[in-house]
Design a protein around this motif. Structure first.
Motif, PDB file in Angstrom:
ATOM      1  N   ALA A  57       0.833  -1.214   0.000  1.00 46.97           N
ATOM      2  CA  ALA A  57       0.000   0.000   0.000  1.00 46.97           C
ATOM      3  C   ALA A  57       0.862   1.255   0.000  1.00 46.97           C
ATOM      4  O   ALA A  57       0.528   2.250  -0.659  1.00 46.97           O
ATOM      5  CB  ALA A  57      -0.936  -0.009   1.209  1.00 46.97           C
ATOM      6  N   PHE A  58       1.982   1.219   0.722  1.00 46.59           N
ATOM      7  CA  PHE A  58       2.920   2.348   0.745  1.00 46.59           C
ATOM      8  C   PHE A  58       3.393   2.664  -0.673  1.00 46.59           C
ATOM      9  O   PHE A  58       3.398   3.813  -1.098  1.00 46.59           O
ATOM     10  CB  PHE A  58       4.106   2.003   1.658  1.00 46.59           C
ATOM     11  N   HIS A  59       3.776   1.631  -1.420  1.00 46.21           N
ATOM     12  CA  HIS A  59       4.259   1.842  -2.784  1.00 46.21           C
ATOM     13  C   HIS A  59       3.119   2.219  -3.732  1.00 46.21           C
ATOM     14  O   HIS A  59       3.313   3.056  -4.621  1.00 46.21           O
ATOM     15  CB  HIS A  59       5.005   0.603  -3.288  1.00 46.21           C
ATOM     16  N   GLN A  60       1.940   1.641  -3.542  1.00 48.59           N
ATOM     17  CA  GLN A  60       0.797   1.971  -4.403  1.00 48.59           C
ATOM     18  C   GLN A  60       0.352   3.418  -4.221  1.00 48.59           C
ATOM     19  O   GLN A  60      -0.088   4.051  -5.172  1.00 48.59           O
ATOM     20  CB  GLN A  60      -0.380   1.035  -4.116  1.00 48.59           C
ATOM     21  N   ALA A  61       0.481   3.955  -3.014  1.00 47.01           N
ATOM     22  CA  ALA A  61       0.020   5.312  -2.724  1.00 47.01           C
ATOM     23  C   ALA A  61       0.816   6.363  -3.489  1.00 47.01           C
ATOM     24  O   ALA A  61       0.297   7.461  -3.761  1.00 47.01           O
ATOM     25  CB  ALA A  61       0.101   5.589  -1.217  1.00 47.01           C
ATOM     26  N   GLY A  62       2.057   6.062  -3.832  1.00 45.54           N
ATOM     27  CA  GLY A  62       2.857   6.995  -4.614  1.00 45.54           C
ATOM     28  C   GLY A  62       3.352   8.216  -3.865  1.00 45.54           C
ATOM     29  O   GLY A  62       3.813   9.177  -4.476  1.00 45.54           O
ATOM     30  N   LEU A  63       3.258   8.200  -2.534  1.00 42.13           N
ATOM     31  CA  LEU A  63       3.733   9.347  -1.756  1.00 42.13           C
ATOM     32  C   LEU A  63       5.250   9.435  -1.732  1.00 42.13           C
ATOM     33  O   LEU A  63       5.814  10.502  -1.547  1.00 42.13           O
ATOM     34  CB  LEU A  63       3.232   9.260  -0.316  1.00 42.13           C
ATOM     35  N   CYS A  64       5.903   8.308  -1.912  1.00 41.89           N
ATOM     36  CA  CYS A  64       7.356   8.261  -1.842  1.00 41.89           C
ATOM     37  C   CYS A  64       7.912   7.943  -3.221  1.00 41.89           C
ATOM     38  O   CYS A  64       7.502   6.962  -3.845  1.00 41.89           O
ATOM     39  CB  CYS A  64       7.798   7.193  -0.839  1.00 41.89           C
ATOM     40  N   GLN A  65       8.801   8.792  -3.675  1.00 40.00           N
ATOM     41  CA  GLN A  65       9.496   8.538  -4.933  1.00 40.00           C
ATOM     42  C   GLN A  65      10.988   8.453  -4.632  1.00 40.00           C
ATOM     43  O   GLN A  65      11.608   9.467  -4.293  1.00 40.00           O
ATOM     44  CB  GLN A  65       9.234   9.659  -5.946  1.00 40.00           C
ATOM     45  N   PHE A  66      11.514   7.236  -4.733  1.00 43.36           N
ATOM     46  CA  PHE A  66      12.944   7.048  -4.520  1.00 43.36           C
ATOM     47  C   PHE A  66      13.696   7.529  -5.756  1.00 43.36           C
ATOM     48  O   PHE A  66      13.306   7.240  -6.880  1.00 43.36           O
ATOM     49  CB  PHE A  66      13.276   5.575  -4.256  1.00 43.36           C
ATOM     50  N   GLN A  67      14.766   8.279  -5.522  1.00 40.44           N
ATOM     51  CA  GLN A  67      15.629   8.708  -6.620  1.00 40.44           C
ATOM     52  C   GLN A  67      16.860   7.814  -6.706  1.00 40.44           C
ATOM     53  O   GLN A  67      17.338   7.520  -7.798  1.00 40.44           O
ATOM     54  CB  GLN A  67      16.027  10.177  -6.431  1.00 40.44           C
ATOM     55  N   THR A  68      17.361   7.377  -5.558  1.00 40.81           N
ATOM     56  CA  THR A  68      18.471   6.439  -5.528  1.00 40.81           C
ATOM     57  C   THR A  68      18.284   5.460  -4.374  1.00 40.81           C
ATOM     58  O   THR A  68      17.761   5.824  -3.314  1.00 40.81           O
ATOM     59  CB  THR A  68      19.848   7.132  -5.331  1.00 40.81           C
ATOM     60  N   ILE A  69      18.690   4.231  -4.604  1.00 44.94           N
ATOM     61  CA  ILE A  69      18.803   3.205  -3.565  1.00 44.94           C
ATOM     62  C   ILE A  69      20.076   2.448  -3.901  1.00 44.94           C
ATOM     63  O   ILE A  69      20.129   1.743  -4.908  1.00 44.94           O
ATOM     64  CB  ILE A  69      17.600   2.243  -3.525  1.00 44.94           C
ATOM     65  N   GLU A  70      21.099   2.639  -3.088  1.00 45.33           N
ATOM     66  CA  GLU A  70      22.395   2.008  -3.336  1.00 45.33           C
ATOM     67  C   GLU A  70      22.739   1.083  -2.174  1.00 45.33           C
ATOM     68  O   GLU A  70      22.624   1.470  -1.017  1.00 45.33           O
ATOM     69  CB  GLU A  70      23.485   3.068  -3.497  1.00 45.33           C
ATOM     70  N   TYR A  71      23.181  -0.127  -2.515  1.00 48.55           N
ATOM     71  CA  TYR A  71      23.579  -1.111  -1.517  1.00 48.55           C
ATOM     72  C   TYR A  71      25.100  -1.128  -1.364  1.00 48.55           C
ATOM     73  O   TYR A  71      25.826  -0.969  -2.343  1.00 48.55           O
ATOM     74  CB  TYR A  71      23.162  -2.519  -1.946  1.00 48.55           C
ATOM     75  N   SER A  72      25.556  -1.370  -0.147  1.00 48.84           N
ATOM     76  CA  SER A  72      26.977  -1.603   0.102  1.00 48.84           C
ATOM     77  C   SER A  72      27.104  -2.479   1.349  1.00 48.84           C
ATOM     78  O   SER A  72      26.129  -2.707   2.063  1.00 48.84           O
ATOM     79  CB  SER A  72      27.725  -0.280   0.294  1.00 48.84           C
TER      80      SER A  72
END
Length: 133
Positions: A57-72
């Motif tokens: 539901a969090f992702h469906q709502a569209g309130l959050c737009q990630f610009q970067t997600i980097e793993y290390s």
């Protein structure tokens, strides 16, 4: 004694971790639905316990737009038939049009579904404090 991690299993987990990263980055709810177990228990960096339905539901709502997600700093540890992944995540984006940038540590427990797919069953995230002495 810790079990050794086979290169095949390691490749599988790195692959599903990358699928998860890309699905979070693009809010790909269909892929997230496949990668997250129905009975997920996830504690986020605010201490809130979220279910699979909450996460989707969090992702469906569209309130959050990630610009970067980097793993290390990823660490993969087999435990029986399950896999524990600990990974440092640097992410940035917009939440309700307010920019954010955080460094988090995620721990995820992956297990195979009855259909043989790797899915996250348990997860936890914590903010990495840069000024700890």
């Amino acid at each position: 004694m810790a079990q050794p991690l086979s290169s095949d299993l390691e490749k599988q987990i790195i692959e599903v971790e990358e699928q998860l990263r890309l699905a979070m980055l693009t809010s790909d709810v269909a892929t997230l639905d496949q990668l997250i177990a129905d009975d997920l228990v996830f504690t986020n960096h605010l201490g809130q316990i979220m279910s699979k339905q909450d996460d989707l539901a969090f992702h469906q709502a569209g309130l959050c737009q990630f610009q970067t997600i980097e793993y290390s700093e990823r660490r993969i540890q087999p435990i029986g038939e399950q896999m524990v992944v600990s990974v440092e995540v640097q992410w940035a984006g917009l939440y309700s049009e307010i920019s954010f940038q955080d460094n988090l540590q995620f721990t995820r427990l992956w297990q195979r579904s009855p259909q043989g797919l790797w899915q996250v069953i348990v997860g936890h995230s914590s903010v990495i404090q840069s000024n700890i002495h």
